[in-house]
Design a protein around this motif. Structure first.
Motif, PDB file in Angstrom:
ATOM      1  N   THR A 103      16.988  62.201  69.323  1.00 19.25           N
ATOM      2  CA  THR A 103      17.038  61.704  70.692  1.00 19.25           C
ATOM      3  C   THR A 103      17.398  62.844  71.635  1.00 19.25           C
ATOM      4  O   THR A 103      18.007  63.846  71.225  1.00 19.25           O
ATOM      5  N   PRO A 104      17.051  62.726  72.929  1.00 21.95           N
ATOM      6  CA  PRO A 104      17.447  63.765  73.891  1.00 21.95           C
ATOM      7  C   PRO A 104      18.954  63.992  73.912  1.00 21.95           C
ATOM      8  O   PRO A 104      19.407  65.129  74.062  1.00 21.95           O
ATOM      9  N   ASP A 106      22.080  51.401  54.696  1.00 20.13           N
ATOM     10  CA  ASP A 106      21.607  50.578  55.810  1.00 20.13           C
ATOM     11  C   ASP A 106      22.763  50.094  56.678  1.00 20.13           C
ATOM     12  O   ASP A 106      22.647  50.020  57.910  1.00 20.13           O
ATOM     13  N   LYS A 107      23.890  49.769  56.044  1.00 13.30           N
ATOM     14  CA  LYS A 107      25.058  49.346  56.819  1.00 13.30           C
ATOM     15  C   LYS A 107      25.567  50.494  57.691  1.00 13.30           C
ATOM     16  O   LYS A 107      25.989  50.278  58.836  1.00 13.30           O
ATOM     17  N   VAL A 108      25.527  51.702  57.159  1.00  6.52           N
ATOM     18  CA  VAL A 108      25.936  52.868  57.942  1.00  6.52           C
ATOM     19  C   VAL A 108      24.994  53.060  59.129  1.00  6.52           C
ATOM     20  O   VAL A 108      25.437  53.238  60.274  1.00  6.52           O
ATOM     21  N   ASN A 162      23.652  52.730  64.915  1.00  6.82           N
ATOM     22  CA  ASN A 162      22.723  52.239  65.937  1.00  6.82           C
ATOM     23  C   ASN A 162      23.366  51.240  66.887  1.00  6.82           C
ATOM     24  O   ASN A 162      22.858  51.011  67.988  1.00  6.82           O
ATOM     25  N   SER A 163      24.489  50.674  66.472  1.00  8.81           N
ATOM     26  CA  SER A 163      25.186  49.711  67.337  1.00  8.81           C
ATOM     27  C   SER A 163      26.112  50.390  68.334  1.00  8.81           C
ATOM     28  O   SER A 163      26.624  49.745  69.251  1.00  8.81           O
ATOM     29  N   ILE A 164      26.350  51.688  68.158  1.00  6.04           N
ATOM     30  CA  ILE A 164      27.240  52.411  69.071  1.00  6.04           C
ATOM     31  C   ILE A 164      26.420  52.837  70.277  1.00  6.04           C
ATOM     32  O   ILE A 164      25.752  53.873  70.279  1.00  6.04           O
ATOM     33  N   GLN A 165      26.445  52.002  71.310  1.00  4.15           N
ATOM     34  CA  GLN A 165      25.612  52.223  72.484  1.00  4.15           C
ATOM     35  C   GLN A 165      26.439  52.074  73.761  1.00  4.15           C
ATOM     36  O   GLN A 165      27.410  51.320  73.816  1.00  4.15           O
ATOM     37  N   LYS A 174      15.693  54.132  59.422  1.00  5.77           N
ATOM     38  CA  LYS A 174      16.381  53.077  60.172  1.00  5.77           C
ATOM     39  C   LYS A 174      16.496  53.400  61.665  1.00  5.77           C
ATOM     40  O   LYS A 174      17.133  52.669  62.416  1.00  5.77           O
ATOM     41  N   GLY A 175      15.899  54.509  62.086  1.00  4.38           N
ATOM     42  CA  GLY A 175      15.889  54.839  63.506  1.00  4.38           C
ATOM     43  C   GLY A 175      17.164  55.455  64.034  1.00  4.38           C
ATOM     44  O   GLY A 175      17.358  55.520  65.255  1.00  4.38           O
TER      45      GLY A 175
END
Length: 372
Positions: free
Chosen positions: A31-32, A162-164, A169-172, A220-221
């Motif tokens: 990501t940037p 996957d849990k990691v 990914n939830s830290i937004q 997982k992105g």
């Protein structure tokens, strides 16, 4: 507030980077925000080194869970520029990590540190997937092999990864930006106290563990991650340091974990490994850091300015991170707190132009350093 010696800093960075083959290539898969974090890690040695502390804002000596608190801030008036947290036990699906910090609190503090301009790193003391015991259980030497493709625990371990990834990914931010962080799994592998350590798996198995971890995060992105390779102080030369290095295409920062138990051996071992790391850093065009260090209880009242600073200050490190101030274990702390015997010396350490705390770090305009 101290002033950054920018001119000197830029000259130091130029001297360091001139030995390399140029700036690291742009990784367009990130990501940037992650790429900008990488720029900061690469450029910051021109200004000094960031100071970090594990679990800094979630507990400390005599307190637990308070908001907007930090032992380091209480001593010197500023947050550390780097904070780190651990993911241990996230693989089990619980709501708290191995040090009983709620993952929701870790998520919140990571966003807060990012929004105030700081850096966050994550380690992962994963439980032993074969025995079900903790990360320090080294009773079985087949654990790494068992989680690799074809192993009996492969599918189980993919679920752990996957849990990691889901947590990262939830830290937004409130605007939906995924917060860029350093991910530092499989650390201290040159010792044998974790189930992925030197005597618990082959070189190829260790590298495959890294490759699988990286590939799963990508799938997982979780492209907001930078990756840190973090041996202990054991390597005596660059060949030993790189023996299990998973590759330039994975690793974004090289580090070392080393603690003081006796003064002379600490200074000697840190001088040695930092010299080796500087060679590797220049050859592979990766920033370097002291990813964990400290002197438990800091019994030396001038340790910060007379032991640590003279050693680390010689090398182009991006940051130095001290381990946690445990609130549940007596005499297990690595940063000063108000009233500690080394607190006054820590303030002198803070005042050094070489040390960058949060406010110092935020004074640097990294967008203007690309031409330097």
């Amino acid at each position: 507030m101290k002033n950054l010696k920018t001119i000197t800093g830029v000259m130091l960075w130029a001297a360091f980077s001139s030995c390399s083959s140029g700036p690291a290539g742009t990784d367009n898969s990130k990501t940037p925000e992650a790429r900008f974090l990488q720029t900061k890690l690469e450029k910051v040695p021109g200004y000094g080194f960031m100071v970090g502390h594990h679990d800094d804002p979630v507990y400390g000596i005599g307190w637990d869970g308070d908001e907007n608190r930090s032992d380091i801030k209480s001593v010197c008036g500023d947050y550390p520029a780097v904070m780190s947290f651990d993911l241990g036990r996230i693989e089990l699906g619980g709501d708290r990590n191995l040090d009983k910090v709620p993952f929701e609190r870790i998520r919140k503090e990571t966003v807060s540190q990012y929004e105030r301009g700081g850096v966050v790193s994550f380690s992962w003391h994963a439980d032993n997937p074969v025995t079900g015991k903790d990360t320090w259980d080294v009773s079985d030497s087949t654990v790494v092999k068992s989680v690799l493709p074809g192993g009996v625990n492969h599918e189980k371990f993919l679920g752990w990864l996957d849990k990691v990834a889901d947590f990262f990914n939830s830290i937004q931010t409130s605007e939906g930006v995924k917060v860029p962080v350093l991910f530092r799994p499989w650390h201290e592998h040159t010792g044998s106290w974790f189930w992925w350590g030197q005597n618990l798996c082959t070189t190829d198995e260790y590298k495959s563990l890294w490759r699988m971890t990286y590939d799963r995060m990508q799938e997982k992105g979780a492209t907001q991650l930078l990756y840190a390779y973090s041996p202990g102080i054991e390597p005596q030369d660059s060949t030993a340091y790189l023996e299990r290095y998973p590759g330039d295409d994975i690793i974004d920062l090289i580090g070392v974990d080393g603690y003081q138990y006796e003064h002379d051996s600490y200074v000697k071992s840190m001088e040695s490994v930092l010299s080796v790391m500087q060679q590797v850093s220049q050859a592979h065009r990766k920033p370097m850091a002291v990813t964990e260090t400290g002197f438990e209880t800091i019994p030396d009242s001038v340790w910060w300015t007379e032991t640590l600073l003279p050693v680390v200050g010689k090398y182009p490190v991006s940051y130095v991170l001290f381990w946690r101030n445990a609130r549940e274990r007596e005499n297990h702390y690595y940063a000063p707190y108000p009233g500690h015997a080394s607190a006054a010396d820590f303030v002198r350490f803070y005042e050094s132009p070489k040390t960058l705390f949060l406010n110092d770090f935020n004074k640097i305009d990294f967008k203007d350093t690309n031409d330097k």
